[in-house]
Structures are given as C-alpha cells and as structure tokens.
Motif scaffolding. Structure first.
Motif, PDB file in Angstrom:
ATOM      1  N   MET A 361      50.520 -27.114 -41.581  1.00  0.00           N
ATOM      2  CA  MET A 361      49.557 -27.036 -40.485  1.00  0.00           C
ATOM      3  C   MET A 361      49.681 -25.688 -39.774  1.00  0.00           C
ATOM      4  O   MET A 361      48.679 -25.017 -39.510  1.00  0.00           O
ATOM      5  CB  MET A 361      49.775 -28.197 -39.509  1.00  0.00           C
ATOM      6  CG  MET A 361      49.590 -29.575 -40.139  1.00  0.00           C
ATOM      7  SD  MET A 361      49.816 -30.938 -38.962  1.00  0.00           S
ATOM      8  CE  MET A 361      51.584 -30.865 -38.665  1.00  0.00           C
ATOM      9  N   TYR A 362      50.905 -25.308 -39.444  1.00  0.00           N
ATOM     10  CA  TYR A 362      51.146 -24.021 -38.784  1.00  0.00           C
ATOM     11  C   TYR A 362      50.647 -22.879 -39.659  1.00  0.00           C
ATOM     12  O   TYR A 362      49.987 -21.948 -39.184  1.00  0.00           O
ATOM     13  CB  TYR A 362      52.646 -23.893 -38.522  1.00  0.00           C
ATOM     14  CG  TYR A 362      53.061 -22.591 -37.864  1.00  0.00           C
ATOM     15  CD1 TYR A 362      53.013 -22.437 -36.484  1.00  0.00           C
ATOM     16  CD2 TYR A 362      53.520 -21.519 -38.636  1.00  0.00           C
ATOM     17  CE1 TYR A 362      53.400 -21.246 -35.875  1.00  0.00           C
ATOM     18  CE2 TYR A 362      53.912 -20.330 -38.037  1.00  0.00           C
ATOM     19  CZ  TYR A 362      53.845 -20.195 -36.667  1.00  0.00           C
ATOM     20  OH  TYR A 362      54.232 -19.019 -36.077  1.00  0.00           O
ATOM     21  N   TRP A 363      50.981 -22.944 -40.939  1.00  0.00           N
ATOM     22  CA  TRP A 363      50.605 -21.918 -41.922  1.00  0.00           C
ATOM     23  C   TRP A 363      49.090 -21.704 -41.941  1.00  0.00           C
ATOM     24  O   TRP A 363      48.597 -20.580 -41.866  1.00  0.00           O
ATOM     25  CB  TRP A 363      51.128 -22.383 -43.275  1.00  0.00           C
ATOM     26  CG  TRP A 363      50.750 -21.602 -44.481  1.00  0.00           C
ATOM     27  CD1 TRP A 363      51.385 -20.503 -44.988  1.00  0.00           C
ATOM     28  CD2 TRP A 363      49.686 -21.893 -45.390  1.00  0.00           C
ATOM     29  NE1 TRP A 363      50.774 -20.082 -46.154  1.00  0.00           N
ATOM     30  CE2 TRP A 363      49.727 -20.921 -46.423  1.00  0.00           C
ATOM     31  CE3 TRP A 363      48.706 -22.881 -45.453  1.00  0.00           C
ATOM     32  CZ2 TRP A 363      48.825 -20.898 -47.480  1.00  0.00           C
ATOM     33  CZ3 TRP A 363      47.807 -22.879 -46.505  1.00  0.00           C
ATOM     34  CH2 TRP A 363      47.872 -21.896 -47.498  1.00  0.00           C
ATOM     35  N   ALA A 402      41.123 -28.309 -44.004  1.00  0.00           N
ATOM     36  CA  ALA A 402      39.940 -28.504 -43.160  1.00  0.00           C
ATOM     37  C   ALA A 402      40.333 -29.064 -41.790  1.00  0.00           C
ATOM     38  O   ALA A 402      39.695 -28.750 -40.775  1.00  0.00           O
ATOM     39  CB  ALA A 402      38.953 -29.440 -43.849  1.00  0.00           C
ATOM     40  N   TRP A 403      41.367 -29.886 -41.730  1.00  0.00           N
ATOM     41  CA  TRP A 403      41.877 -30.373 -40.441  1.00  0.00           C
ATOM     42  C   TRP A 403      42.437 -29.205 -39.630  1.00  0.00           C
ATOM     43  O   TRP A 403      42.151 -29.060 -38.436  1.00  0.00           O
ATOM     44  CB  TRP A 403      42.972 -31.419 -40.673  1.00  0.00           C
ATOM     45  CG  TRP A 403      43.598 -31.938 -39.408  1.00  0.00           C
ATOM     46  CD1 TRP A 403      43.196 -33.015 -38.675  1.00  0.00           C
ATOM     47  CD2 TRP A 403      44.745 -31.390 -38.727  1.00  0.00           C
ATOM     48  NE1 TRP A 403      44.013 -33.171 -37.575  1.00  0.00           N
ATOM     49  CE2 TRP A 403      44.978 -32.199 -37.578  1.00  0.00           C
ATOM     50  CE3 TRP A 403      45.586 -30.309 -38.968  1.00  0.00           C
ATOM     51  CZ2 TRP A 403      46.009 -31.944 -36.698  1.00  0.00           C
ATOM     52  CZ3 TRP A 403      46.631 -30.052 -38.081  1.00  0.00           C
ATOM     53  CH2 TRP A 403      46.835 -30.863 -36.957  1.00  0.00           C
ATOM     54  N   SER A 404      43.241 -28.368 -40.267  1.00  0.00           N
ATOM     55  CA  SER A 404      43.926 -27.284 -39.563  1.00  0.00           C
ATOM     56  C   SER A 404      42.966 -26.230 -39.052  1.00  0.00           C
ATOM     57  O   SER A 404      43.110 -25.729 -37.929  1.00  0.00           O
ATOM     58  CB  SER A 404      44.956 -26.631 -40.488  1.00  0.00           C
ATOM     59  OG  SER A 404      45.935 -27.561 -40.901  1.00  0.00           O
ATOM     60  N   ILE A 405      41.982 -25.866 -39.877  1.00  0.00           N
ATOM     61  CA  ILE A 405      41.082 -24.758 -39.544  1.00  0.00           C
ATOM     62  C   ILE A 405      39.772 -25.236 -38.937  1.00  0.00           C
ATOM     63  O   ILE A 405      39.194 -24.544 -38.089  1.00  0.00           O
ATOM     64  CB  ILE A 405      40.821 -23.903 -40.803  1.00  0.00           C
ATOM     65  CG1 ILE A 405      42.128 -23.236 -41.250  1.00  0.00           C
ATOM     66  CG2 ILE A 405      39.723 -22.871 -40.578  1.00  0.00           C
ATOM     67  CD1 ILE A 405      42.016 -22.440 -42.540  1.00  0.00           C
ATOM     68  N   HIS A 409      38.717 -34.727 -38.946  1.00  0.00           N
ATOM     69  CA  HIS A 409      39.536 -35.893 -38.590  1.00  0.00           C
ATOM     70  C   HIS A 409      40.354 -35.646 -37.318  1.00  0.00           C
ATOM     71  O   HIS A 409      41.379 -36.281 -37.098  1.00  0.00           O
ATOM     72  CB  HIS A 409      40.474 -36.293 -39.742  1.00  0.00           C
ATOM     73  CG  HIS A 409      39.769 -36.624 -41.013  1.00  0.00           C
ATOM     74  ND1 HIS A 409      40.282 -36.352 -42.259  1.00  0.00           N
ATOM     75  CD2 HIS A 409      38.552 -37.195 -41.225  1.00  0.00           C
ATOM     76  CE1 HIS A 409      39.433 -36.739 -43.192  1.00  0.00           C
ATOM     77  NE2 HIS A 409      38.377 -37.261 -42.590  1.00  0.00           N
ATOM     78  N   ASP A 410      39.890 -34.721 -36.490  1.00  0.00           N
ATOM     79  CA  ASP A 410      40.566 -34.432 -35.228  1.00  0.00           C
ATOM     80  C   ASP A 410      39.525 -34.441 -34.116  1.00  0.00           C
ATOM     81  O   ASP A 410      38.340 -34.700 -34.355  1.00  0.00           O
ATOM     82  CB  ASP A 410      41.282 -33.079 -35.307  1.00  0.00           C
ATOM     83  CG  ASP A 410      42.446 -32.955 -34.337  1.00  0.00           C
ATOM     84  OD1 ASP A 410      42.684 -33.902 -33.561  1.00  0.00           O
ATOM     85  OD2 ASP A 410      43.120 -31.904 -34.355  1.00  0.00           O
ATOM     86  N   ARG A 411      39.937 -34.138 -32.912  1.00  0.00           N
ATOM     87  CA  ARG A 411      39.029 -34.059 -31.765  1.00  0.00           C
ATOM     88  C   ARG A 411      39.122 -32.673 -31.153  1.00  0.00           C
ATOM     89  O   ARG A 411      40.003 -31.889 -31.496  1.00  0.00           O
ATOM     90  CB  ARG A 411      39.384 -35.117 -30.714  1.00  0.00           C
ATOM     91  CG  ARG A 411      40.779 -34.949 -30.129  1.00  0.00           C
ATOM     92  CD  ARG A 411      41.032 -35.967 -29.027  1.00  0.00           C
ATOM     93  NE  ARG A 411      42.368 -35.881 -28.470  1.00  0.00           N
ATOM     94  CZ  ARG A 411      42.742 -35.027 -27.516  1.00  0.00           C
ATOM     95  NH1 ARG A 411      41.868 -34.153 -27.023  1.00  0.00           N
ATOM     96  NH2 ARG A 411      43.977 -35.031 -27.054  1.00  0.00           N
TER      97      ARG A 411
END
Length: 452
Positions: A361-363, A402-405, A409-411
């Motif tokens: 995620m950090y990456w 796609a979640w990270s950038i 699936h996030d808010r």
C-alpha cells in the motif's frame, strides 16, 4: 458437486467424445472443482478425460521467472494426474484457438475451462467459443463462493460483499469428493510433456530472482500446514514487516497450486479461534473474492476509468499540484528514490518476488506522489508489480493498486495536495507502526541507505 459452480459459456447439444479440461488458472490435480466436474461428466458419458495446458509466452508482463515457477509446479501435477489415469497435453500458441484445434482433432464432446475475470482470459474464451462448436462449461474453482453467484454487480466495498458471501458459505464451503482413478483410458498413449521445449519458447527477459519459494502443489500444502501450526497464532502482528507471521501463500493461490477452499477448511479444523483466525479467513475469502468481483464487473479495472467517481474527480482537481519529486519508471524499477523504506520494499520484490502486504500500500501510494499523473502512477505500479511480483497479473494485484491509487473499495478522506481525498500514507506514519530501520537493514546494505 454443487451445479451452481458451473457457468455455461456455450450451450449447444453435446456430442459423444472425450471431455477436456482446459487448465489455465487453477494448476492443481487435487481440490479442483473444474477437474472434478470434467471427471464427473466423463464418468457419466463413459468417456476418457484429459487436462490441456497451453503456454502463452506473451502473457501480460510475465517473465521467465513466473513461467519457470509455473512449469516446475506443473511437472508435479502431471505425475498426480497420471496416477488418476488422466492424460495431460501441453500446447503452445494462442490458447483459445489451440484448445479449439485440439478439441476438433480429438473429437471432444465437452470442454471445461477455468473461470478468470481478467480481459486476456476472456479473450481466450472468446477465441475458443468462436472456433469450436462444442459445449463449453466454465467452473469457478478459484473462489469458494463462485464470483458469478455471489453478486451480479460491482460491490462498493468489503462490507457490502461480506454478508453475501457469509450467507452462501454453508452451501459452498464443502469438502471435495474423493474420486477413484478414471476407468476410461485415452485412446492412444499421450506423449510425454516436453517441458524443455516449452521453456525454450519463454523470453529470457528478466534476471533470475531468489524467490525462496518452492513451486508445486506439495509445497503449497506444506506452507499452509506450517502457517497454521507456527504463524497463525501470531497473525495479529501481520502488519509489521519485520515479523514472520504472514501466510506466504500468495504465490500458491495465484498460480492455483493451492485451493483457497482447502486452506479455509483446514483453518477451520486446526483448533484455533479468535480475531487472528477471523482476520486470516476474511482476507482469504472476502478480500480475494472482492478482487475477482471488481475485475469481473469492471472492464477498465487497470485504468482510471475503474476508479469511483469521487476519486476520479478529486484526483483530477489536484492533477496540476506540484510533486515533491518525480521519478521515471526506470528509476523506480531500480529502487533509486530518496526514500529508504520505499527502496527496501522495491528491493524485496526485486530479489524475492514478493513484498509485504502492508508495504504494498505504501509502495503504490508513493508512486502516485512521485508520478506526473495518477494515470502514469497506475501504469507504473501495474508494470512493476506484474513484472517482478510472483503473484502479479492477478485480480488481487489490480484491485490492491486501484485501492491505493484510486480509492477503489475505500471512502474519501481529508483532502490534501496530490492525493485529493485518496487515503494518505507517509514515512512518519510507517515509523510509528514498526521498526522501519530494521526492515531497511534487512534489504538494503548500509551504504545504500539514504536519509529521507
């Protein structure tokens, strides 16, 4: 087996002939619903059954490292299939067309194929359907609850798909049937799979990584048992990259050398309970199936078009924000940034073919921060992950990036430069969570360490 695991891709009258199982996602002889279904259909019609594999040397950004891991594991699978009197044939070329040609040549009566939501696999299926007039049945052996059954739409996030999966687990989380050796022989002695010839067709386009992962079904089972015995009780520490408590199952699950259903069944029967067990099962079942749901119902899962509207709007608003630094894909590939933690994570992937889940995620978020645009960041992250991660080219990878950038699936979170409302992660936050210096020392020589 539950008939709802089967999805009819081509519904035409069946003819009498051998049953072919096209193995392209789930590379295992045991705990495989696709193979089980093919065997049951062959038993019903009194026909032989064969497993067909077709090497596609140009598949995505796979390298010789990935192909050799796959082929090394397949040698074990072929041996297990022989013990069950199931023939194995290895082809090479355009998979859908090659499978269709093989089916015509051998007078097949039915083709059974693996489920896979990725576009390249859908094209393979389309090629097969256009080139043969046989019934083609797709079986989802990757997900415990079949992706086409659990939801007919893209789920908003884990909390929306979780109750749907839990309602269906009792129906689908069942034991695999034990079948005797297949009683109907293939008409002729099948040729020995020529794995050296297959390997010669692979591009030698990447340095050999020290994977530290043994391929094959037996190795996958051994890693699972070791995890349940030694590391699952400590799984609450999984977000610390310095703790060896993760399952190490991702490569086996990606290549289908281990069934997620088998892993879930053995986890439930190992005698452990509590938050650590619940967390592992949630990641094994809900999170993995959410990824397949995303790719199944999002044609553009690897572009900005796959991001939710709020994320696209927010990222676009900040598209011209100045970046603290911009790195080229080549600089990122070589782990040549000013951030020692990011360099260590990239180096771990370069050397071992894997990266700790928290650091993935950090990456990815740092690639967003250091790229000229979100679109460029997305392309770079996918390129590096698919090329160097052993479990790349997978719905889990595309969904995680796609979640990270892109907030999938996030808010939305507190708005800030570059990221907009995308969840933010930084070096200082990582230092509060674990011993960053220890992790950096593990993967980077002291002289290569830089101050951030």
């Amino acid at each position: 087996m539950n008939p709802r695991r089967v999805h009819i891709l081509k519904d035409v009258p069946a003819t009498r002939g051998p049953v072919l199982y096209w193995m392209h996602r789930d590379f295992r002889a045991r705990d495989n619903w696709g193979l089980t279904y093919a065997r049951l259909q062959a038993l019903r019609t009194g026909q032989p059954v064969a497993v067909i594999f077709c090497l596609a040397p140009e598949f995505a950004d796979a390298t010789a490292v990935h192909f050799n891991f796959l082929l090394d594991g397949l040698t074990q699978t072929v041996h297990a299939l022989r013990q069950q009197n199931i023939s194995f044939f290895a082809l090479t070329g355009s998979p859908g067309l090659e499978i269709a040609s093989f089916a015509r040549k051998h007078g097949a009566g039915l083709v059974v194929t693996d489920f896979d939501p990725l576009r390249v696999k859908r094209r393979w299926h389309e090629d097969l359907l256009s080139a043969c007039e046989l019934p083609v049945h797709e079986v989802d052996s990757r997900n415990i609850v079949p992706a086409r059954v659990v939801s007919d739409r893209r789920e908003f996030m884990a909390r929306t798909i979780r109750p749907k999966i839990k309602r269906l687990l009792l129906e689908f989380l069942d034991e695999f049937p034990e079948l005797p050796a297949h009683p109907h022989d293939w008409p002729t002695a099948p040729p020995e799979p020529d794995f050296p010839v297959l390997r010669s067709k692979i591009r030698n386009d990447a340095p050999r990584q020290n994977l530290l992962v043994e391929p094959g079904e037996q190795a996958g089972q051994a890693v699972l048992h070791n995890f349940l015995k030694s590391r699952l009780p400590l799984y609450a520490k999984r977000n610390d990259p310095n703790q060896d408590v993760c399952s190490n199952l991702s490569a086996y699950l990606h290549f289908g050398m281990l069934s997620a259903q088998r892993a879930a069944l053995e986890t439930q029967s190992c005698g452990l309970a509590g938050e650590h067990v619940d967390s592992f099962l949630d990641e094994l079942i809900v999170r993995r199936e959410l990824s397949d749901n995303f790719c199944l119902h999002t044609q553009s899962y690897d572009t900005e078009d796959g991001f939710p509207a709020w994320a696209r709007e927010s990222l676009h608003k900040h598209r011209n924000d100045p970046r603290p630094v911009i790195y080229s894909p080549e600089e990122l590939e070589k782990a040549g940034t000013h951030d020692p933690l990011w360099n260590a994570a990239q180096t771990q992937m370069l050397r071992s073919g894997k990266m700790h889940g928290y650091l993935r995620m950090y990456w990815a978020k740092k690639i967003l921060e250091w790229s000229p645009s979100p679109a460029e960041a997305l392309r770079t992250a996918i390129l590096l992950n698919d090329r160097y991660s052993l479990d790349g080219r997978d719905s889990n990878g595309y969904t995680g990036i796609a979640w990270s950038i892109g907030g999938v699936h996030d808010r939305g979170w507190t708005e800030r430069p570059i990221f907009g409302k995308i969840r933010f992660m930084n070096y200082a936050g990582a230092r509060r969570k674990f011993d960053v210096d220890q992790y950096v020392r593990t993967w980077i020589a002291p002289q290569d360490d830089a101050s951030i």
